[in-house]
Design a protein around this motif. Structure first.
Motif, PDB file in Angstrom:
ATOM      1  N   PHE A  63       0.853  -1.188   0.000  1.00 21.21           N
ATOM      2  CA  PHE A  63       0.000   0.000   0.000  1.00 21.21           C
ATOM      3  C   PHE A  63       0.888   1.238   0.000  1.00 21.21           C
ATOM      4  N   GLY A  64       0.396   2.290  -0.640  1.00 18.84           N
ATOM      5  CA  GLY A  64       1.204   3.486  -0.817  1.00 18.84           C
ATOM      6  C   GLY A  64       1.367   4.312   0.444  1.00 18.84           C
ATOM      7  N   CYS A  91      -4.631   8.272  -3.209  1.00 12.77           N
ATOM      8  CA  CYS A  91      -4.076   8.908  -2.010  1.00 12.77           C
ATOM      9  C   CYS A  91      -5.054   8.887  -0.844  1.00 12.77           C
ATOM     10  N   LEU A  92      -4.481   8.818   0.349  1.00  9.96           N
ATOM     11  CA  LEU A  92      -5.233   8.976   1.587  1.00  9.96           C
ATOM     12  C   LEU A  92      -4.546  10.050   2.417  1.00  9.96           C
ATOM     13  N   ILE A  93      -5.309  11.063   2.816  1.00  8.66           N
ATOM     14  CA  ILE A  93      -4.810  12.095   3.717  1.00  8.66           C
ATOM     15  C   ILE A  93      -5.600  11.998   5.011  1.00  8.66           C
ATOM     16  N   THR A  94      -4.893  11.890   6.127  1.00  9.71           N
ATOM     17  CA  THR A  94      -5.547  11.842   7.433  1.00  9.71           C
ATOM     18  C   THR A  94      -5.354  13.164   8.157  1.00  9.71           C
ATOM     19  N   ASN A 128     -14.642   4.246  -7.933  1.00 10.12           N
ATOM     20  CA  ASN A 128     -15.606   4.517  -6.866  1.00 10.12           C
ATOM     21  C   ASN A 128     -14.878   4.554  -5.529  1.00 10.12           C
ATOM     22  N   LEU A 129     -14.981   5.659  -4.818  1.00  6.97           N
ATOM     23  CA  LEU A 129     -14.278   5.820  -3.549  1.00  6.97           C
ATOM     24  C   LEU A 129     -15.171   5.541  -2.334  1.00  6.97           C
ATOM     25  N   ALA A 162     -11.309   1.400   3.379  1.00  7.03           N
ATOM     26  CA  ALA A 162     -11.809   1.648   2.025  1.00  7.03           C
ATOM     27  C   ALA A 162     -10.658   1.988   1.085  1.00  7.03           C
ATOM     28  N   TRP A 163      -9.719   2.795   1.552  1.00  4.97           N
ATOM     29  CA  TRP A 163      -8.537   3.132   0.734  1.00  4.97           C
ATOM     30  C   TRP A 163      -7.713   1.881   0.420  1.00  4.97           C
ATOM     31  N   MET A 164      -7.681   0.937   1.352  1.00  2.69           N
ATOM     32  CA  MET A 164      -6.938  -0.302   1.151  1.00  2.69           C
ATOM     33  C   MET A 164      -7.696  -1.301   0.289  1.00  2.69           C
ATOM     34  N   GLY A 165      -8.954  -0.994  -0.022  1.00  2.00           N
ATOM     35  CA  GLY A 165      -9.761  -1.913  -0.810  1.00  2.00           C
ATOM     36  C   GLY A 165     -10.323  -3.063  -0.007  1.00  2.00           C
ATOM     37  N   VAL A 166     -10.481  -2.874   1.295  1.00  2.00           N
ATOM     38  CA  VAL A 166     -10.955  -3.934   2.190  1.00  2.00           C
ATOM     39  C   VAL A 166     -12.398  -3.651   2.597  1.00  2.00           C
TER      40      VAL A 166
END
Length: 282
Positions: A63-64, A91-94, A128-129, A162-166
């Protein structure tokens, strides 16, 4: 799922293997090259003013790189995201505030902002996000809250998954003040590959839940509670000293860490299932 084993091999790795197959290099040299490339080459590191973007993390870790938004300027985050998107990495920004999220959403087309989680996800295409539901997925993670006020931490975990596709199932407000609620949820919890449990106050839910399942439980202490909660320190200490052997603990309010840890477990199980199915077909 967006799983590590589904990622295509890097051009550098393919070239090493081609050189080995053609006799242009020997096994020892190829092994050294592969080891060096797994650590990360200069090509995987892209420098922007104020940051070095690790583009090789996706190949190394599955994962990025995730952007921690708090304290970063909008310009810096924009440049980092542009660098990731340019090579096809979502991308994921926390921990991003609403103002910065709104500014980035004007720059990038495909985004999902969750104000409760304080997360922003940015796609590199038109994918789809939305979070991935359990239906149709044999491997998923359950994200549980002890009380409704823990929801913002659970949302961060769910957005990370969701970002990880799980796939993720949310089960809310089943804390120990009403133990019958936990008992009613046990059948659903047993179906999960991993369980993220967010709890404030005294942090009792992870241990109580873990005794009902043969599943890794990732406990996330929340800063929810009265004074003796000490902003999450009390549940953290309680979770760390839990008698339940299948409980692991992350930092206070660390929904991202809890979600990521659970996502790695689920991804590994899904990969194993996929490889087993492929072996049977072969």
């Amino acid at each position: 799922m967006n799983l590590p084993s589904n990622q295509p091999p890097s051009p550098a790795l393919l070239q090493i293997l081609q050189d080995l197959a053609s006799g242009q290099t020997d096994v020892e040299a190829a092994a050294e090259s592969i080891q060096a490339s797994s650590i990360g080459s200069a090509a995987d590191m892209q420098t922007v003013p104020g940051a070095t973007v690790d583009l090789g993390r996706l190949a190394r870790c599955g994962f990025g790189e995730v952007i921690y938004g708090e304290g970063k300027s909008t310009d810096l985050m924009t440049q980092i995201v542009q660098t990731q998107v340019a090579v096809g990495q979502g991308c994921l920004i926390t921990r991003i505030d609403a103002t910065a999220a709104a500014q980035l959403r004007r720059v990038f087309e495909n985004t999902r902002y969750n104000p409760s989680a304080r997360t922003l996800r940015i796609g590199c295409g038109d994918e789809n996000l939305d979070p991935i539901g359990v239906e149709g997925h044999s491997t998923h993670v359950a994200v549980v809250t002890a009380g409704s006020t823990d929801a913002h931490v659970a949302e961060e975990a769910a957005e990370t998954l969701a970002w990880m596709g799980v796939a993720c199932e949310r089960i809310d407000d089943i804390g120990v003040a009403g133990p019958q609620r936990l008992l009613a949820a046990v059948p659903r919890l047993r179906a999960a590959a991993a369980i993220v449990v967010v709890a404030g106050m005294e942090g009792a839910l992870p241990a109580a839940l873990a005794g009902h399942v043969a599943t890794p439980v990732i406990a996330v202490p929340a800063s929810t509670g009265y004074g003796a909660n000490f902003a999450g320190l009390t549940p953290l200490m309680g979770m760390l000293t839990s008698c339940a052997a299948n409980v692991a603990v992350v930092n206070i309010d660390a929904g991202f860490k809890g979600g990521y840890f659970a996502g790695l477990i689920a991804s590994g199980i899904a990969n194993a299932k996929s490889e087993a199915a492929s072996s049977k077909e072969a």
